[in-house]
Design a protein around this motif. Structure first.
Motif, PDB file in Angstrom:
ATOM      1  N   LEU A   1      23.463  49.205  44.102  1.00  0.00           N
ATOM      2  CA  LEU A   1      24.680  48.482  44.493  1.00  0.00           C
ATOM      3  C   LEU A   1      25.867  48.868  43.606  1.00  0.00           C
ATOM      4  O   LEU A   1      27.019  48.773  44.033  1.00  0.00           O
ATOM      5  CB  LEU A   1      24.436  46.971  44.412  1.00  0.00           C
ATOM      6  N   ASP A   2      25.567  49.277  42.368  1.00  0.00           N
ATOM      7  CA  ASP A   2      26.634  49.617  41.424  1.00  0.00           C
ATOM      8  C   ASP A   2      27.122  51.040  41.704  1.00  0.00           C
ATOM      9  O   ASP A   2      26.781  51.998  41.017  1.00  0.00           O
ATOM     10  CB  ASP A   2      26.084  49.496  39.995  1.00  0.00           C
ATOM     11  N   HIS A   3      27.980  51.146  42.753  1.00  0.00           N
ATOM     12  CA  HIS A   3      28.343  52.453  43.286  1.00  0.00           C
ATOM     13  C   HIS A   3      29.049  53.339  42.253  1.00  0.00           C
ATOM     14  O   HIS A   3      28.786  54.537  42.169  1.00  0.00           O
ATOM     15  CB  HIS A   3      29.243  52.256  44.511  1.00  0.00           C
ATOM     16  N   ASP A   4      29.962  52.731  41.474  1.00  0.00           N
ATOM     17  CA  ASP A   4      30.707  53.546  40.510  1.00  0.00           C
ATOM     18  C   ASP A   4      30.006  53.653  39.150  1.00  0.00           C
ATOM     19  O   ASP A   4      30.558  54.178  38.194  1.00  0.00           O
ATOM     20  CB  ASP A   4      32.137  52.999  40.327  1.00  0.00           C
ATOM     21  N   HIS A   5      28.791  53.151  39.084  1.00  0.00           N
ATOM     22  CA  HIS A   5      27.955  53.274  37.881  1.00  0.00           C
ATOM     23  C   HIS A   5      28.629  52.817  36.608  1.00  0.00           C
ATOM     24  O   HIS A   5      28.476  53.437  35.559  1.00  0.00           O
ATOM     25  CB  HIS A   5      27.460  54.718  37.702  1.00  0.00           C
ATOM     26  N   ASP A   6      29.391  51.742  36.679  1.00  0.00           N
ATOM     27  CA  ASP A   6      30.015  51.223  35.451  1.00  0.00           C
ATOM     28  C   ASP A   6      29.208  50.071  34.854  1.00  0.00           C
ATOM     29  O   ASP A   6      29.649  49.428  33.905  1.00  0.00           O
ATOM     30  CB  ASP A   6      31.460  50.770  35.721  1.00  0.00           C
ATOM     31  N   GLY A   7      28.021  49.781  35.415  1.00  0.00           N
ATOM     32  CA  GLY A   7      27.181  48.723  34.860  1.00  0.00           C
ATOM     33  C   GLY A   7      27.515  47.330  35.386  1.00  0.00           C
ATOM     34  O   GLY A   7      26.936  46.341  34.936  1.00  0.00           O
ATOM     35  N   PHE A   8      28.473  47.290  36.329  1.00  0.00           N
ATOM     36  CA  PHE A   8      28.821  46.000  36.938  1.00  0.00           C
ATOM     37  C   PHE A   8      28.900  46.159  38.445  1.00  0.00           C
ATOM     38  O   PHE A   8      29.261  47.218  38.946  1.00  0.00           O
ATOM     39  CB  PHE A   8      30.184  45.513  36.433  1.00  0.00           C
ATOM     40  N   ILE A   9      28.588  45.101  39.164  1.00  0.00           N
ATOM     41  CA  ILE A   9      28.827  45.118  40.603  1.00  0.00           C
ATOM     42  C   ILE A   9      30.138  44.382  40.868  1.00  0.00           C
ATOM     43  O   ILE A   9      30.268  43.191  40.562  1.00  0.00           O
ATOM     44  CB  ILE A   9      27.682  44.435  41.378  1.00  0.00           C
ATOM     45  N   SER A  10      31.078  45.112  41.406  1.00  0.00           N
ATOM     46  CA  SER A  10      32.385  44.519  41.718  1.00  0.00           C
ATOM     47  C   SER A  10      32.491  44.328  43.232  1.00  0.00           C
ATOM     48  O   SER A  10      31.608  44.742  43.980  1.00  0.00           O
ATOM     49  CB  SER A  10      33.487  45.463  41.252  1.00  0.00           C
ATOM     50  N   THR A  11      33.589  43.723  43.676  1.00  0.00           N
ATOM     51  CA  THR A  11      33.806  43.579  45.113  1.00  0.00           C
ATOM     52  C   THR A  11      33.855  44.952  45.778  1.00  0.00           C
ATOM     53  O   THR A  11      33.321  45.139  46.878  1.00  0.00           O
ATOM     54  CB  THR A  11      35.135  42.829  45.372  1.00  0.00           C
ATOM     55  N   ASP A  12      34.449  45.933  45.082  1.00  0.00           N
ATOM     56  CA  ASP A  12      34.505  47.288  45.625  1.00  0.00           C
ATOM     57  C   ASP A  12      33.115  47.869  45.849  1.00  0.00           C
ATOM     58  O   ASP A  12      32.829  48.484  46.878  1.00  0.00           O
ATOM     59  CB  ASP A  12      35.278  48.216  44.662  1.00  0.00           C
ATOM     60  N   ASP A  13      32.265  47.667  44.843  1.00  0.00           N
ATOM     61  CA  ASP A  13      30.884  48.153  44.986  1.00  0.00           C
ATOM     62  C   ASP A  13      30.220  47.548  46.217  1.00  0.00           C
ATOM     63  O   ASP A  13      29.576  48.232  47.001  1.00  0.00           O
ATOM     64  CB  ASP A  13      30.056  47.771  43.741  1.00  0.00           C
ATOM     65  N   LEU A  14      30.349  46.217  46.356  1.00  0.00           N
ATOM     66  CA  LEU A  14      29.727  45.532  47.481  1.00  0.00           C
ATOM     67  C   LEU A  14      30.288  46.037  48.812  1.00  0.00           C
ATOM     68  O   LEU A  14      29.541  46.256  49.765  1.00  0.00           O
ATOM     69  CB  LEU A  14      29.953  44.016  47.384  1.00  0.00           C
ATOM     70  N   ARG A  15      31.626  46.230  48.827  1.00  0.00           N
ATOM     71  CA  ARG A  15      32.245  46.706  50.068  1.00  0.00           C
ATOM     72  C   ARG A  15      31.636  48.040  50.465  1.00  0.00           C
ATOM     73  O   ARG A  15      31.245  48.252  51.606  1.00  0.00           O
ATOM     74  CB  ARG A  15      33.764  46.843  49.905  1.00  0.00           C
ATOM     75  N   TRP A  16      31.502  48.919  49.460  1.00  0.00           N
ATOM     76  CA  TRP A  16      30.900  50.222  49.734  1.00  0.00           C
ATOM     77  C   TRP A  16      29.481  50.072  50.281  1.00  0.00           C
ATOM     78  O   TRP A  16      29.112  50.675  51.277  1.00  0.00           O
ATOM     79  CB  TRP A  16      30.889  51.069  48.443  1.00  0.00           C
ATOM     80  N   ALA A  17      28.676  49.214  49.601  1.00  0.00           N
ATOM     81  CA  ALA A  17      27.271  49.038  50.000  1.00  0.00           C
ATOM     82  C   ALA A  17      27.168  48.567  51.443  1.00  0.00           C
ATOM     83  O   ALA A  17      26.380  49.097  52.234  1.00  0.00           O
ATOM     84  CB  ALA A  17      26.588  48.027  49.085  1.00  0.00           C
TER      85      ALA A  17
END
Ligand code: FE2
Ligand code: FE2
Ligand code: FE2
Ligand code: FE2
Lengths: 386, 386
Positions: B327-343
């Protein structure tokens, strides 16, 4: 019609029921023998209903037909030097044992008789009970001392040890060995226990592989024994019923034969073989997941009630003996028609001489016209007094 | 409306159900979180239904309220010199231990804090697990070597040892001791194990009496601990929930407190006290009839499934970690709204930005606007994503 004797017996039965199932059993057998004569059937509870279902409580599950059929002699190829060391140890032990115990000699001649098989089995089972106990204890102490979890090994190991001890006790029900043999067993345990404990502290992997290979041999030995029975080479075993002890342990039906017991034992050995090879493949801190057999109840809880059972047996023979003595009015060690007449007169029972004669005739197996203690025990145990 | 994501998840769930209850659990939690949004409630089985009832399988029965209330501190008066020798040994050990461990000093000052109690409990439990194991092993080896029955002692003794080991593991869930303390425990076991094993070979009667008196003290210690909690002297314990491990072992409800666990442990100790005094009254070949607690399931089968449980925990954290990373698309160690949107875009889901924001807000406990791994674990474990 309620006679004073049966009334008295009935009182006794109800008083003793909770106190001791064995007493109750014999008293109600006795009461039934009177009752059937006095036509009062159906007034007493069946003894089985009143007493504890010990059979169910103490038994491990028996291996099913499918499970027995699935047992194979297998061999795990040694893959590294630890495996090889274990394997060579077992091979060497087996060859020397076969030679010195006369097994090699006797099998070549086809002269392994029942007593030779039992001697072999008894010796091997006194050894087989050691490894599981040692490994279980070492892991238990490790867990306490190093304050870490065990991950499910201990229970499995201790269950194995207990199961092997049961194999021994079953074999002892078939034959009691002599003093020389016993001396060898005692010395053997001293050596093996020391060696195995030290080895387990140094290299558990070697030890479990060792047991794995030992159990491969055990499966082979029991397979040969069963084959010999099937080939009619062991007529005594072919016709021998399973001892009560083994039937209880494996929850076998009444008509089970000795061969059925050996089949169960072989399945146990195959299970220990696979478990120990599995343990040897694991690291000591990896979890034991081979627990399906334990989940099914194999090897479990077998001796929880053996203490209660012993008391029951003792109570049985005590009550039996007391009853015999109270009936043997002239104290000549036999119950005659005169003795019975006296006993029943004490209680105003409606038996005539013909009835008493028939009671003696039914119990009197050697035809000397009176009941000795052995005959009395037999007839009371079987409940065929009525 | 069936979305491709939930369809995929559902497929996964069904595939994995039999394979691994843990994976299935997390996948279905995840699926449920999607499902609730997509309005497809009721289509998936509850995870509890599909997975193994491990809770039931591994637990000993818990002592009932009546049984707990019946626990008393008792004392058996010494009646002969063996009793006196045992009693004096225990008194001496206890006094020295109380002195050197600082217990005497601290109780006088009323300064026994939670950590002091735990240190004391942990030390005593590392010792308490030894006697049952030693006695069980000695009797097992006797039975094998002398080819005689055990009459129901072994099982009871090994169950006691295992139960004491569980007390230790429970206490370790509350506090992990440091290296000095661990060193003392290791040395202590060496001394105690040697002494107790030798004594058991020489005089089992002394040994069981010794454990009887030791357990009298254990009941007193746990009673004082419980009294201290009830007198509000241990605020940390008063407000502490029972650790999961203890809850599973004793089959306690979710709301159980640490105090409930100590009550259970005290009942165990009282049981060992009575059993060992009883063993000391018996001759070694008399049958053990004190088996009611075993019949009820106390102390039994507790670690059969601990291996399976460990694997389950490992699988849980692996699946959790993989899910987080995917889920952590940008691999920054956090799941953000952007990550979720991508998923969710990958799967054409009907979530809008507001939905995604709310999902993050619900999981985000420290308020930094994104989900870190700890928050993710929390929210997935509790199933409050939906
Ligand atoms: Fe065996
Ligand atoms: Fe074996
Ligand atoms: Fe304890
Ligand atoms: Fe204890």
């Amino acid at each position: 019609m309620m006679t004073p004797l049966s009334a008295m017996l009935r009182r006794q039965v109800f008083q003793l029921r909770l106190q001791n199932p064995a007493r109750q059993y014999y008293h109600s057998l006795w009461a039934m023998s009177v009752r059937s004569k006095a036509n009062m059937a159906g007034e007493l509870k069946k003894p089985e209903e009143a007493s504890l279902d010990l059979n169910h409580l103490i038994t491990a599950n028996r291996w099913s037909g499918d499970e027995l059929a699935a047992v194979k002699t297998t061999h795990r190829e040694p893959t590294d030097w630890v495996d090889w060391a274990s394997y060579m140890t077992v091979r060497t032990l087996r060859s020397s044992f076969d030679l010195f115990s006369g097994y090699k000699f006797r099998t070549t001649l086809g002269a392994m008789h029942e007593r030779d098989w039992l001697r072999r089995v008894i010796f091997l089972e006194t050894v087989a009970g050691v490894p599981g106990m040692v490994a279980g204890m070492v892991r238990h102490l490790h867990s306490l001392r190093l304050m870490r979890r065990d991950h499910g090994w201990i229970h499995s190991l201790l269950a194995e040890a207990e199961n092997e001890r049961m194999h021994l006790l079953i074999a002892l029900n078939l034959r009691r060995p002599g003093p020389v043999f016993r001396g060898i067993v005692i010395a053997g345990q001293g050596v093996f226990l020391t060696w195995y404990s030290l080895m387990y502290l140094v290299c558990p992997r070697y030890c479990h592989r060792f047991v794995g290979y030992l159990e491969e041999e055990a499966v082979i030995t029991y397979s040969k024994l069963i084959d010999a029975i099937d080939a009619d080479q062991l007529p005594m075993f072919s016709n021998m019923k399973a001892p009560l002890f083994a039937r209880q342990y494996y929850n076998l039906p009444k008509e089970a034969m000795v061969r059925d017991v050996f089949l169960q034992i072989r399945a146990d050995e195959a299970c220990h073989r696979d478990t120990n090879h599995f343990f040897s493949d694991l690291k000591p801190d990896q979890p034991n997941t081979k627990v399906d057999h334990l989940r099914k109840g194999h090897f479990q809880n077998q001796n929880v009630h053996s203490g209660v059972l012993k008391l029951q047996r003792e109570a049985q023979s005590k009550v039996m003996h007391e009853t015999f003595q109270s009936l043997d009015h002239d104290h000549d060690g036999f119950i005659s028609t005169d003795d019975l007449r006296w006993a029943f007169q004490q209680h105003d029972t409606p038996f005539n001489d013909e009835d008493l004669d028939e009671m003696v005739r039914k119990a009197d197996r050697n035809g000397d016209g009176k009941i000795d203690y052995q005959e009395f025990v037999k007839v009371m145990s079987e409940g065929d007094f009525h």
